[in-house]
Design a protein around this motif. Structure first.
Motif, short mmCIF file in Angstrom:
data_model
loop_
_atom_site.label_atom_id
_atom_site.label_comp_id
_atom_site.label_asym_id
_atom_site.label_seq_id
_atom_site.Cartn_x
_atom_site.Cartn_y
_atom_site.Cartn_z
N ASP A 139 27.24 -19.16 2.63
CA ASP A 139 28.02 -19.35 1.89
C ASP A 139 29.12 -18.70 1.80
OD1 ASP A 139 28.19 -20.35 -1.11
OD2 ASP A 139 28.10 -18.48 -2.05
N THR A 140 29.72 -19.71 2.87
CA THR A 140 31.00 -18.37 3.10
C THR A 140 31.87 -19.79 3.93
OG1 THR A 140 32.30 -17.86 4.81
CG2 THR A 140 30.19 -19.55 5.62
N ALA A 141 33.16 -20.55 3.88
CA ALA A 141 34.16 -21.62 4.64
C ALA A 141 35.01 -20.77 5.86
CB ALA A 141 35.09 -22.26 3.92
N ASN A 142 34.68 -19.70 6.27
CA ASN A 142 34.82 -18.69 7.92
C ASN A 142 34.15 -18.97 8.58
OD1 ASN A 142 35.60 -16.97 9.71
ND2 ASN A 142 36.87 -16.08 8.39
N LEU A 143 35.07 -20.02 9.24
CA LEU A 143 34.68 -20.42 10.96
C LEU A 143 34.30 -20.23 11.83
CD1 LEU A 143 37.44 -23.67 11.46
CD2 LEU A 143 35.39 -23.62 9.93
N ASP A 144 34.72 -18.45 12.17
CA ASP A 144 33.78 -17.40 13.20
C ASP A 144 32.84 -16.65 12.51
OD1 ASP A 144 36.20 -17.36 14.44
OD2 ASP A 144 37.41 -16.08 13.51
N ALA A 145 32.67 -16.89 11.52
CA ALA A 145 31.32 -16.51 10.49
C ALA A 145 30.13 -17.51 11.02
CB ALA A 145 31.50 -16.13 9.36
N ILE A 146 31.11 -19.30 10.30
CA ILE A 146 29.34 -19.98 10.69
C ILE A 146 29.57 -20.04 11.43
CG2 ILE A 146 29.85 -22.51 10.56
CD1 ILE A 146 31.15 -22.04 8.06
N ARG A 147 30.10 -19.75 12.79
CA ARG A 147 30.17 -20.13 14.63
C ARG A 147 28.51 -19.19 14.69
NH1 ARG A 147 35.22 -20.02 15.81
NH2 ARG A 147 35.48 -22.63 15.38
N THR A 148 29.47 -17.97 14.60
CA THR A 148 28.73 -16.56 14.32
C THR A 148 27.00 -16.85 13.95
OG1 THR A 148 30.33 -15.21 15.03
CG2 THR A 148 28.36 -13.74 14.92
N CYS A 149 26.54 -16.74 12.96
CA CYS A 149 25.83 -17.28 11.94
C CYS A 149 24.87 -18.30 12.74
CB CYS A 149 25.98 -17.97 10.93
SG CYS A 149 25.58 -15.98 9.76
N CYS A 150 25.45 -19.32 12.92
CA CYS A 150 24.71 -20.72 13.44
C CYS A 150 24.38 -20.53 14.86
CB CYS A 150 25.64 -22.29 13.57
SG CYS A 150 25.95 -21.81 11.74
N GLU A 151 24.85 -19.35 15.47
CA GLU A 151 24.22 -18.92 17.11
C GLU A 151 22.89 -18.39 17.13
OE1 GLU A 151 27.84 -17.18 19.21
OE2 GLU A 151 26.14 -17.29 21.08
N TYR A 152 23.09 -16.98 16.22
CA TYR A 152 21.76 -16.04 16.28
C TYR A 152 21.22 -16.16 14.60
CZ TYR A 152 25.08 -13.53 19.17
OH TYR A 152 25.05 -13.14 20.04
N TYR A 153 21.68 -17.23 14.22
CA TYR A 153 20.62 -17.35 12.62
C TYR A 153 19.90 -18.22 12.73
CZ TYR A 153 21.41 -12.20 11.18
OH TYR A 153 21.68 -10.75 11.61
N PRO A 154 18.56 -18.88 11.60
CA PRO A 154 18.00 -19.94 11.59
C PRO A 154 19.06 -20.31 10.27
CG PRO A 154 16.67 -17.92 10.57
CD PRO A 154 17.76 -17.21 11.32
N VAL A 155 20.25 -20.88 10.19
CA VAL A 155 20.93 -21.33 8.88
C VAL A 155 20.75 -22.62 8.87
CG1 VAL A 155 23.57 -21.64 8.38
CG2 VAL A 155 23.08 -19.95 9.98
N ALA A 156 20.40 -22.97 7.72
CA ALA A 156 19.89 -24.91 8.10
C ALA A 156 20.83 -25.15 6.95
CB ALA A 156 18.80 -24.65 6.71
#
Ligand code: E4P
Length: 226
Positions: A6-23
């Motif tokens: 639940d974010t629009a922060n590009l850095d956070a999205i990049r990091t989460c997609c790299e490490y976590y199972p983000v759908a």
């Protein structure tokens, strides 16, 4: 249960997609305005980070059905991929939801606070409903219980609409929602870290490292198997 962020922060999205199972990623006008940047660039950048296969839920700011549908169509053409227009549950929103569905646009009905709202949204053809857990908890209305009953109602009437629980402030809320059979949650990226946290995990990892080092010193598994 799927995890969205639940974010629009590009850095956070990049990091989460790299490490976590983000759908997927969910946004709302508050989340978008926090980034204080060009809207078009922001949403297209989110899409290019997450790829076409992850869901992207973007909220309309229009209030009349006709304008909501127009925004949904424009946003779908702009971001492509698995796209869902987030529409707050109002009379105009419901009308727009039905039209969007007939145009083949994914719909998430948001700002859901009650079970009847969720049932009506499902009957209008919503793909997802987003009940707000923490905001319900803040008014002593038991967000998890609301989700539990929405899941039960959908099962009772064999409705295909999925529950995308939203508005979380802690891991306990996420855990309790996972027991309800909700299909997905959308959480702040920091909450992903919290879900993993346990001091005993750190102790266990430290102990493994010490025991290994006592026998094999600096050598790694990869050094010993080559
Ligand atoms: C997601 O659909 C909601 O907009 C969001 O989770 C609301 O969260 P908040 O209650 O923390 O603002």
């Amino acid at each position: 249960m799927l995890y969205l962020i639940d974010t629009a922060n590009l850095d956070a999205i990049r990091t989460c997609c790299e490490y976590y199972p983000v759908a997927g990623v969910t946004t709302n006008p508050t989340i978008i305005s926090r980034e204080n940047s060009d809207f078009k660039t922001l949403v297209t950048s989110i899409r290019s980070i997450i790829g076409d296969e992850r869901m992207l839920h973007v909220q309309t700011t229009a209030t009349e059905a006709e304008d909501i549908v127009k925004e949904a169509e424009m946003l779908r053409s702009l971001v492509g991929g698995k796209f869902y227009i987030k529409i707050p549950i109002t009379k105009e929103g419901l009308k727009a939801a039905s039209v969007c569905k007939s145009h083949g646009i994914g719909v998430t009905m948001t700002a859901i606070f009650t079970q009847p709202q969720a049932l009506v949204a499902a009957r209008a053809g919503a793909d997802f409903v987003a009940p707000y857990i923490n905001r319900l908890d803040n008014i002593v209305s038991d967000g998890v219980h609301v989700v539990e009953e929405i899941v039960d109602i959908y099962r009772l009437y064999s409705l295909p609409t999925q529950v995308l629980a939203a508005s979380f402030k802690n891991a306990e809320q996420v855990h309790k929602v996972s027991l309800t059979g909700a299909h997905a949650v959308t959480i702040n990226p920091d909450l992903f870290d919290t879900l993993l946290y346990h001091p005993l995990t750190f102790y266990a990892i430290d102990d493994f490292a010490k025991d290994w080092e006592n026998v094999y010193g600096e050598k790694k598994v990869s050094d010993l198997v080559k």
